[in-house]
Design an enzyme around this catalytic site. Structure first.
Site, mmCIF file in Angstrom:
data_model
loop_
_atom_site.group_PDB
_atom_site.id
_atom_site.type_symbol
_atom_site.label_atom_id
_atom_site.label_comp_id
_atom_site.label_asym_id
_atom_site.label_seq_id
_atom_site.Cartn_x
_atom_site.Cartn_y
_atom_site.Cartn_z
ATOM 1 N N ASN A 87 0.826 -1.208 0.000
ATOM 2 C CA ASN A 87 0.000 0.000 0.000
ATOM 3 C C ASN A 87 0.858 1.255 0.000
ATOM 4 O O ASN A 87 1.924 1.298 0.609
ATOM 5 C CB ASN A 87 -0.929 0.001 1.217
ATOM 6 N N HIS A 104 5.727 -0.481 -2.891
ATOM 7 C CA HIS A 104 5.271 0.221 -4.094
ATOM 8 C C HIS A 104 5.279 1.742 -3.942
ATOM 9 O O HIS A 104 4.585 2.433 -4.669
ATOM 10 C CB HIS A 104 3.855 -0.267 -4.477
ATOM 11 N N THR A 171 -4.643 -9.012 0.139
ATOM 12 C CA THR A 171 -4.018 -8.829 -1.183
ATOM 13 C C THR A 171 -4.449 -9.952 -2.111
ATOM 14 O O THR A 171 -4.536 -11.103 -1.693
ATOM 15 C CB THR A 171 -2.480 -8.752 -1.099
HETATM 16 P P1 OAD Z 1 -6.120 -5.883 -4.987
HETATM 17 O O1 OAD Z 1 -7.190 -4.887 -5.258
HETATM 18 O O2 OAD Z 1 -5.566 -6.625 -6.139
HETATM 19 O O3 OAD Z 1 -6.650 -6.968 -3.947
HETATM 20 C C1 OAD Z 1 -7.330 -6.566 -2.789
HETATM 21 C C2 OAD Z 1 -7.607 -7.784 -1.938
HETATM 22 O O4 OAD Z 1 -8.187 -7.323 -0.738
HETATM 23 C C3 OAD Z 1 -8.577 -8.807 -2.571
HETATM 24 O O5 OAD Z 1 -8.035 -10.102 -2.452
HETATM 25 C C4 OAD Z 1 -9.843 -8.630 -1.728
HETATM 26 O O6 OAD Z 1 -10.569 -9.860 -1.552
HETATM 27 C C5 OAD Z 1 -9.264 -8.174 -0.400
HETATM 28 N N1 OAD Z 1 -10.186 -7.403 0.438
HETATM 29 C C6 OAD Z 1 -11.231 -6.598 0.088
HETATM 30 N N2 OAD Z 1 -11.797 -6.063 1.181
HETATM 31 C C7 OAD Z 1 -11.118 -6.539 2.257
HETATM 32 C C8 OAD Z 1 -11.223 -6.346 3.677
HETATM 33 N N3 OAD Z 1 -12.149 -5.546 4.202
HETATM 34 N N4 OAD Z 1 -10.340 -6.997 4.458
HETATM 35 C C9 OAD Z 1 -9.385 -7.805 3.940
HETATM 36 N N5 OAD Z 1 -9.242 -8.018 2.625
HETATM 37 C C10 OAD Z 1 -10.092 -7.393 1.790
HETATM 38 O O7 OAD Z 1 -4.977 -5.122 -4.166
HETATM 39 P P2 OAD Z 1 -3.460 -5.549 -3.937
HETATM 40 O O8 OAD Z 1 -3.308 -7.013 -3.913
HETATM 41 O O9 OAD Z 1 -2.953 -4.752 -2.801
HETATM 42 O O10 OAD Z 1 0.175 -1.419 -7.164
HETATM 43 O O11 OAD Z 1 -2.816 -4.987 -5.266
HETATM 44 C C11 OAD Z 1 -1.427 -5.084 -5.450
HETATM 45 C C12 OAD Z 1 -0.922 -3.896 -6.233
HETATM 46 O O12 OAD Z 1 -1.685 -3.755 -7.440
HETATM 47 C C13 OAD Z 1 -1.102 -2.568 -5.528
HETATM 48 O O13 OAD Z 1 -0.064 -2.282 -4.647
HETATM 49 C C14 OAD Z 1 -1.141 -1.590 -6.662
HETATM 50 C C15 OAD Z 1 -2.038 -2.371 -7.600
HETATM 51 O O14 OAD Z 1 -1.956 -2.077 -8.923
HETATM 52 C C16 OAD Z 1 0.509 -0.293 -7.821
HETATM 53 O O15 OAD Z 1 -0.287 0.598 -8.070
HETATM 54 C C17 OAD Z 1 1.934 -0.226 -8.221
#
Ligand code: OAD
Length: 230
Positions: A87, A104, A171
């Site tokens: 994040n 990131h 994530t």
């Molecule tokens: P994603 O949007 O890909 O994934 C979010 C995750 O959070 C999913 O698996 C959801 O099921 C979960 N989620 C949603 N609500 C939740 C809650 N209340 N509690 C727990 N989990 C929940 O986001 P990231 O995996 O962080 O990079 O994405 C990785 C990277 O892709 C980011 O850092 C960003 C993005 O593009 C850049 O911008 C460079």
């Protein structure tokens, strides 16, 4: 002291009101990665990229850490805790976590376009076209865009390999190299996964899944770990 390494993603900040990227209401539904989160996008349309991150940064001043961020800080009473976050928000720091590594980048920081070692904390939320680094070039968001190297990945891998307990929160594990970190933990290390859409991680032996939100699952896991012997 046992070492706990925590890998977090957008999901841990969802209950603070920050949208994730890939959920159905996620940021990438509304914006194309190629338009706002690559160096090519920056070269093509700086105003659009600056505005996208200005909006994210502005929102950051309106939200606060939630029960998930706060519960993690509790672990520091008993464990050597290291948070590796994908994040770009600062909610782990504001909750009180001591060791936070941003893979990131960080929304509140900007950097030079010609010298990546020139990093500044922005005063307020707004980066403007015409804001220059000390070498005279436009400042850009301090974000690792798609296609760019992830400078912190080596120290992150080292931490993962040293973990006695590894926790993954919120994530989708879609983005590499961050998603590969779980495969650097030692074979017998307990791995906990907290995400309402969590799937089993193939190849991870000692895995416990909490299919819950961070606000529910993290305090539960923290309570359990605080009661453990180690
Ligand atoms: P994603 O949007 O890909 O994934 C979010 C995750 O959070 C999913 O698996 C959801 O099921 C979960 N989620 C949603 N609500 C939740 C809650 N209340 N509690 C727990 N989990 C929940 O986001 P990231 O995996 O962080 O990079 O994405 C990785 C990277 O892709 C980011 O850092 C960003 C993005 O593009 C850049 O911008 C460079």
């Amino acid at each position: 002291m046992k070492k706990i390494v925590v890998l977090t993603g957008a999901g841990i900040s969802a209950e603070s009101g920050i949208r994730t990227f890939r959920d159905s209401d996620g940021l990438w539904e509304e914006h194309r990665v190629e338009d706002v989160a690559t160096f090519e996008a920056w070269q093509r349309n700086q105003a659009l990229v600056i505005d996208f991150y200005n909006q994210r940064r502005k929102q950051l001043y309106e939200v606060k850490p939630n029960a998930g961020h706060l519960a993690l800080t509790e672990l520091e009473k008993k464990y050597d805790v290291h948070v590796i976050t994908q994040n770009v928000d600062d909610l782990h720091e504001r909750a009180g976590s001591t060791n936070v590594m941003h893979l990131h980048g960080e929304l509140k920081k900007v950097r030079s376009t010609i010298d990546e070692t020139l990093i500044y904390t922005l005063d307020g939320w707004e980066l403007k076209k015409g804001d220059l680094c000390e070498k005279g070039t436009q400042l850009r968001p301090h974000i690792v865009w798609f296609g760019e190297a992830v400078p912190m990945i080596d120290p992150a891998i080292e931490l993962a390999a040293e973990a006695d307990i590894f926790i993954v929160i919120g994530t989708s594990l879609n983005v590499y190299p961050a998603a590969s970190l779980v495969y650097y933990v030692k074979g017998n290390t307990p791995v906990y996964l907290i995400d309402p859409k969590a799937e089993m991680l193939s190849g991870v032996k000692n895995l416990t899944v909490f299919r819950e939100t961070a606000g529910e699952g993290v305090p539960k896991l923290v309570k359990q770990l605080m009661e453990d012997d180690g």
